[in-house]
Design a protein around this motif. Structure first.
Motif, PDB file in Angstrom:
ATOM      1  N   ARG A  56      11.041  36.218   6.127  1.00  0.00           N
ATOM      2  CA  ARG A  56      11.205  36.320   7.585  1.00  0.00           C
ATOM      3  C   ARG A  56      11.930  35.104   8.141  1.00  0.00           C
ATOM      4  NH1 ARG A  56       6.398  37.313  12.110  1.00  0.00           N
ATOM      5  NH2 ARG A  56       7.810  37.499  13.897  1.00  0.00           N
ATOM      6  N   ARG A  57      11.552  33.916   7.666  1.00  0.00           N
ATOM      7  CA  ARG A  57      12.178  32.689   8.168  1.00  0.00           C
ATOM      8  C   ARG A  57      13.648  32.618   7.771  1.00  0.00           C
ATOM      9  NH1 ARG A  57       8.754  27.647   6.417  1.00  0.00           N
ATOM     10  NH2 ARG A  57      10.435  26.634   7.593  1.00  0.00           N
ATOM     11  N   VAL A  58      13.955  33.005   6.524  1.00  0.00           N
ATOM     12  CA  VAL A  58      15.342  32.955   6.063  1.00  0.00           C
ATOM     13  C   VAL A  58      16.200  33.920   6.861  1.00  0.00           C
ATOM     14  CG1 VAL A  58      16.857  33.545   4.139  1.00  0.00           C
ATOM     15  CG2 VAL A  58      14.849  32.134   3.736  1.00  0.00           C
ATOM     16  N   VAL A  59      15.692  35.140   7.067  1.00  0.00           N
ATOM     17  CA  VAL A  59      16.485  36.152   7.763  1.00  0.00           C
ATOM     18  C   VAL A  59      16.682  35.767   9.229  1.00  0.00           C
ATOM     19  CG1 VAL A  59      16.535  38.559   8.529  1.00  0.00           C
ATOM     20  CG2 VAL A  59      15.861  38.005   6.184  1.00  0.00           C
ATOM     21  N   GLU A  60      15.579  35.416   9.914  1.00  0.00           N
ATOM     22  CA  GLU A  60      15.654  35.164  11.346  1.00  0.00           C
ATOM     23  C   GLU A  60      16.325  33.839  11.678  1.00  0.00           C
ATOM     24  OE1 GLU A  60      11.681  35.534  12.785  1.00  0.00           O
ATOM     25  OE2 GLU A  60      11.747  37.728  12.888  1.00  0.00           O
ATOM     26  N   GLN A  61      16.085  32.785  10.871  1.00  0.00           N
ATOM     27  CA  GLN A  61      16.562  31.451  11.226  1.00  0.00           C
ATOM     28  C   GLN A  61      17.890  31.082  10.569  1.00  0.00           C
ATOM     29  OE1 GLN A  61      13.507  28.457  10.698  1.00  0.00           O
ATOM     30  NE2 GLN A  61      11.882  29.857  11.341  1.00  0.00           N
ATOM     31  N   VAL A  62      18.245  31.786   9.478  1.00  0.00           N
ATOM     32  CA  VAL A  62      19.466  31.411   8.757  1.00  0.00           C
ATOM     33  C   VAL A  62      20.480  32.542   8.719  1.00  0.00           C
ATOM     34  CG1 VAL A  62      20.407  30.578   6.564  1.00  0.00           C
ATOM     35  CG2 VAL A  62      18.173  29.773   7.341  1.00  0.00           C
ATOM     36  N   LEU A  63      20.086  33.694   8.190  1.00  0.00           N
ATOM     37  CA  LEU A  63      21.057  34.754   7.926  1.00  0.00           C
ATOM     38  C   LEU A  63      21.583  35.383   9.210  1.00  0.00           C
ATOM     39  CD1 LEU A  63      19.386  36.485   4.829  1.00  0.00           C
ATOM     40  CD2 LEU A  63      20.927  34.515   4.926  1.00  0.00           C
ATOM     41  N   VAL A  64      20.664  35.762  10.119  1.00  0.00           N
ATOM     42  CA  VAL A  64      21.107  36.401  11.367  1.00  0.00           C
ATOM     43  C   VAL A  64      21.992  35.475  12.202  1.00  0.00           C
ATOM     44  CG1 VAL A  64      20.320  37.392  13.547  1.00  0.00           C
ATOM     45  CG2 VAL A  64      19.167  38.019  11.414  1.00  0.00           C
ATOM     46  N   PRO A  65      21.633  34.199  12.391  1.00  0.00           N
ATOM     47  CA  PRO A  65      22.512  33.332  13.191  1.00  0.00           C
ATOM     48  C   PRO A  65      23.889  33.104  12.578  1.00  0.00           C
ATOM     49  CG  PRO A  65      20.306  32.404  13.051  1.00  0.00           C
ATOM     50  CD  PRO A  65      20.359  33.531  12.081  1.00  0.00           C
ATOM     51  N   HIS A  66      24.015  33.218  11.243  1.00  0.00           N
ATOM     52  CA  HIS A  66      25.293  32.949  10.593  1.00  0.00           C
ATOM     53  C   HIS A  66      26.117  34.209  10.379  1.00  0.00           C
ATOM     54  CE1 HIS A  66      23.439  29.060   9.639  1.00  0.00           C
ATOM     55  NE2 HIS A  66      24.694  28.613   9.499  1.00  0.00           N
ATOM     56  N   CYS A  67      25.660  35.362  10.881  1.00  0.00           N
ATOM     57  CA  CYS A  67      26.438  36.597  10.796  1.00  0.00           C
ATOM     58  C   CYS A  67      26.868  36.969  12.211  1.00  0.00           C
ATOM     59  CB  CYS A  67      25.635  37.720  10.159  1.00  0.00           C
ATOM     60  SG  CYS A  67      26.618  39.154   9.654  1.00  0.00           S
ATOM     61  N   SER A  68      28.167  37.153  12.425  1.00  0.00           N
ATOM     62  CA  SER A  68      28.697  37.337  13.786  1.00  0.00           C
ATOM     63  C   SER A  68      28.072  38.529  14.487  1.00  0.00           C
ATOM     64  CB  SER A  68      30.223  37.487  13.731  1.00  0.00           C
ATOM     65  OG  SER A  68      30.575  38.588  12.900  1.00  0.00           O
ATOM     66  N   LYS A  69      27.848  39.610  13.748  1.00  0.00           N
ATOM     67  CA  LYS A  69      27.226  40.796  14.333  1.00  0.00           C
ATOM     68  C   LYS A  69      25.995  41.174  13.506  1.00  0.00           C
ATOM     69  CE  LYS A  69      31.429  42.763  16.353  1.00  0.00           C
ATOM     70  NZ  LYS A  69      32.319  43.962  16.416  1.00  0.00           N
ATOM     71  N   LYS A  70      24.909  41.360  14.207  1.00  0.00           N
ATOM     72  CA  LYS A  70      23.650  41.623  13.509  1.00  0.00           C
ATOM     73  C   LYS A  70      23.725  42.903  12.689  1.00  0.00           C
ATOM     74  CE  LYS A  70      20.140  43.229  15.732  1.00  0.00           C
ATOM     75  NZ  LYS A  70      18.985  43.392  16.662  1.00  0.00           N
ATOM     76  N   ASP A  71      24.431  43.927  13.196  1.00  0.00           N
ATOM     77  CA  ASP A  71      24.465  45.192  12.484  1.00  0.00           C
ATOM     78  C   ASP A  71      25.382  45.145  11.264  1.00  0.00           C
ATOM     79  OD1 ASP A  71      26.756  44.931  13.935  1.00  0.00           O
ATOM     80  OD2 ASP A  71      26.861  47.030  14.562  1.00  0.00           O
ATOM     81  N   HIS A  72      26.072  44.008  11.036  1.00  0.00           N
ATOM     82  CA  HIS A  72      26.887  43.835   9.841  1.00  0.00           C
ATOM     83  C   HIS A  72      26.110  43.143   8.725  1.00  0.00           C
ATOM     84  CE1 HIS A  72      31.048  44.210  11.984  1.00  0.00           C
ATOM     85  NE2 HIS A  72      30.300  45.295  12.080  1.00  0.00           N
ATOM     86  N   LEU A  73      24.856  42.794   8.980  1.00  0.00           N
ATOM     87  CA  LEU A  73      24.038  42.105   7.988  1.00  0.00           C
ATOM     88  C   LEU A  73      23.249  43.142   7.173  1.00  0.00           C
ATOM     89  CD1 LEU A  73      22.951  39.487   6.756  1.00  0.00           C
ATOM     90  CD2 LEU A  73      21.167  39.494   8.533  1.00  0.00           C
ATOM     91  N   TYR A  74      23.562  43.218   5.886  1.00  0.00           N
ATOM     92  CA  TYR A  74      22.903  44.159   4.982  1.00  0.00           C
ATOM     93  C   TYR A  74      21.977  43.382   4.046  1.00  0.00           C
ATOM     94  CZ  TYR A  74      26.501  47.392   6.579  1.00  0.00           C
ATOM     95  OH  TYR A  74      27.308  48.178   7.340  1.00  0.00           O
ATOM     96  N   LEU A  75      20.756  43.881   3.888  1.00  0.00           N
ATOM     97  CA  LEU A  75      19.741  43.179   3.106  1.00  0.00           C
ATOM     98  C   LEU A  75      19.233  44.080   1.972  1.00  0.00           C
ATOM     99  CD1 LEU A  75      17.708  41.662   6.074  1.00  0.00           C
ATOM    100  CD2 LEU A  75      19.391  40.483   4.650  1.00  0.00           C
ATOM    101  N   LEU A  76      19.092  43.478   0.806  1.00  0.00           N
ATOM    102  CA  LEU A  76      18.482  44.143  -0.361  1.00  0.00           C
ATOM    103  C   LEU A  76      17.339  43.267  -0.840  1.00  0.00           C
ATOM    104  CD1 LEU A  76      21.480  45.355  -2.582  1.00  0.00           C
ATOM    105  CD2 LEU A  76      19.817  46.794  -1.433  1.00  0.00           C
ATOM    106  N   ALA A  77      16.120  43.787  -0.806  1.00  0.00           N
ATOM    107  CA  ALA A  77      14.955  43.071  -1.325  1.00  0.00           C
ATOM    108  C   ALA A  77      14.465  43.815  -2.552  1.00  0.00           C
ATOM    109  CB  ALA A  77      13.853  42.989  -0.279  1.00  0.00           C
ATOM    110  N   GLY A  78      14.318  43.095  -3.677  1.00  0.00           N
ATOM    111  CA  GLY A  78      13.974  43.787  -4.913  1.00  0.00           C
ATOM    112  C   GLY A  78      12.968  43.032  -5.759  1.00  0.00           C
ATOM    113  N   ALA A  79      12.615  43.664  -6.888  1.00  0.00           N
ATOM    114  CA  ALA A  79      11.644  43.091  -7.823  1.00  0.00           C
ATOM    115  C   ALA A  79      12.081  43.432  -9.246  1.00  0.00           C
ATOM    116  CB  ALA A  79      10.239  43.638  -7.554  1.00  0.00           C
TER     117      ALA A  79
END
Length: 478
Positions: A181-204
């Motif tokens: 949550r911290r990485v996405v909200e504080q780092v990834l979203v602010p560094h992507c110009s448009k939020k809907d262009h940010l694609y996330l894959l979480a895996g195991a």
């Protein structure tokens, strides 16, 4: 940097071992999965996941696609969940769901439903997916790959499906969701110009450790992010299960090497080949600051350049040692694989010989017991047949004696009866005979007299006729 690269190599080696016994299940077709292509950059899902037990699921809730999942019916956990960041909901409501079509493709249910609502109505429920009962009293929580805290309303409700959950310890589950949550909200979203262009894959990455002999405990958790825009970038994060405080950042290409061979997470690697080095360095620095507890913020270009120079120098110094370590680990892995293979052949040969001997001995014992049972069963049958034959012979003798006695006794009795009745019939017949004799003699004499009279009468008639014809008539006195 050294720690990050070492952990990457270690995880790459560990990932070699899963798969000694690969089961085969029929995966679902991709019809209907295209609705969830919106969760992938370029609408192209990751490539390289081609095992028959890899099932693609378009996770739908209230008739709408919410995120996409690649599920392993062999390990009973998702391999990845693809989603986009949405505004988190104010209130989180937990209600666990299942995907009935994984266990019973013939049913009419096309989206996730509460598990309690389909118990007894879906065939083979739990055969290809984990259920709530698999986590009860196991010491593990249902850790979400697509965290509910990064979603809103219906999207958040959709994350509570067991096809989005992996077994995690309570502390690791909390650490994973907090860091993501911290990485996405504080780092990834602010560094992507448009939020809907940010694609996330979480895996195991599955391990050989199973919960209740069914659900695989992940050995590694990972996150891949792609900002598909004019200044695009991509990033990978890895958390080791045995170290809940770890969070190593790496490129998507390095992350793909830890997964199955031939895996490509993003179309065109999300511009990794030509992405801005400064942008990437800024994001990595922000992740490092966040993980170390420092205040996250955007760095100026000079700081990014300095940090990039330090990293490059560290890479140059550490690369030979890393390559040597990779070679040693590779040789060790190959040696271990050879030893396991050799031991497997020896065990297989010895077990085959022992099983062959046991099988032959078993066949001999079965044949011997079968012959004994056949003889024992035939003895009463033969004894009964002899007794029946003796009894039938005795009855035949009795019948013959009775028939002979009857025939012997029948002849004298008839003779005696006929002989005894002869005097009666003889004496009683004398008066009849005499009467008949007298009748015959009388009849004969009467017949002679009648005949004589008739002859005389005939002569008289003839003489009279002649006289009348030839002698002339005279007087009546003549």
């Amino acid at each position: 940097e050294w720690t990050m690269k070492t952990s990457v190599v270690f995880l790459l080696c560990v990932s070699v071992f899963p798969g000694f016994s690969q089961g085969r299940l029929v995966g679902e077709d991709e019809s209907g999965f295209a609705e969830c292509n919106v969760f992938f950059p370029g609408q192209v899902p990751p490539e390289g996941f081609v095992e028959p037990f890899h099932v693609k699921i378009c996770q739908q809730y209230n008739k709408e696609p919410r995120f996409a999942t690649l599920y392993s019916t062999k390990d009973k956990i998702p391999l990845y969940s693809a989603f986009k960041y949405t505004k988190p909901a104010q209130h989180e409501e937990e209600a666990w769901l299942v995907e009935p079509q994984i266990d019973d493709p013939e049913n009419d249910l096309n989206e996730m439903v509460p598990e309690a609502d389909i118990v007894g109505t879906v065939a083979n429920l739990g055969a290809n997916q984990a259920l709530t009962s698999d986590y009860v009293d196991s010491g593990y929580e249902r850790g979400l790959l697509n965290p509910s805290l990064l979603n809103e309303e219906d999207f958040q409700m959709a994350t509570y499906t067991l096809t989005n959950a992996v077994p995690l310890s309570p502390s690791l589950s909390k650490s994973w969701h907090r860091d993501i949550r911290r990485v996405v909200e504080q780092v990834l979203v602010p560094h992507c110009s448009k939020k809907d262009h940010l694609y996330l894959l979480a895996g195991a990455i599955p391990s050989s450790i199973l919960v209740k002999g069914k659900v695989s405990v992940p050995e590694t958790l990972w996150l891949a992010a792609c900002c598909d825009g004019p200044q695009g970038w991509s990033l990978g994060l890895v958390k080791k299960v045995n170290d809940e405080n770890s969070l190593a950042e790496l490129t998507v290409g390095q992350l793909e090497k830890q997964l199955l061979a031939g895996v490509h997470l993003f179309k065109g690697n999300c511009g990794e080949d030509h992405q801005s080095q400064e942008k990437t360095e800024a994001i990595l620095q922000a992740v490092g600051q966040m993980h170390s507890g420092e205040q996250v913020g955007t760095s100026d270009n000079q700081e990014a350049k300095d940090s990039g120079l330090v990293r490059k120098v560290a890479d140059i110094i550490a690369t030979p040692f890393i390559k040597l370590l990779e070679l040693l680990i590779y040789l060790f892995v190959e040696l271990v694989k050879f030893v396991f293979h050799f031991l497997w052949l020896v065990i297989k040969r010895v077990a085959g010989t022992l099983l062959g001997g046991v099988y032959s001995l078993w066949n001999g014992v079965v044949s011997y017991l079968k012959a004994i049972c056949t003889v024992l069963i035939s003895i009463p049958y033969d004894v009964g047949r002899v007794i029946v034959s003796i009894f039938l012979g005795f009855l035949q003798i009795v019948q013959d004696v009775a028939s002979l006695t009857y025939r012997i006794l029948r002849i004298p009795i008839g003779f005696v009866l006929h002989l005894a009745s002869f005097p009666y019939h003889s004496i009683c017949a004398i008066p009849s005979v005499l009467r008949d004799l007298a009748t015959g003699i009388g009849g004969t004499f009467s017949l002679v007299v009648d005949a004589t009279a008739a002859v005389l009468h005939g002569f008289y008639y003839l003489a009279g006729h002649i006289v009348k014809r030839f002698v002339p008539k005279g007087s009546s006195d003549d």
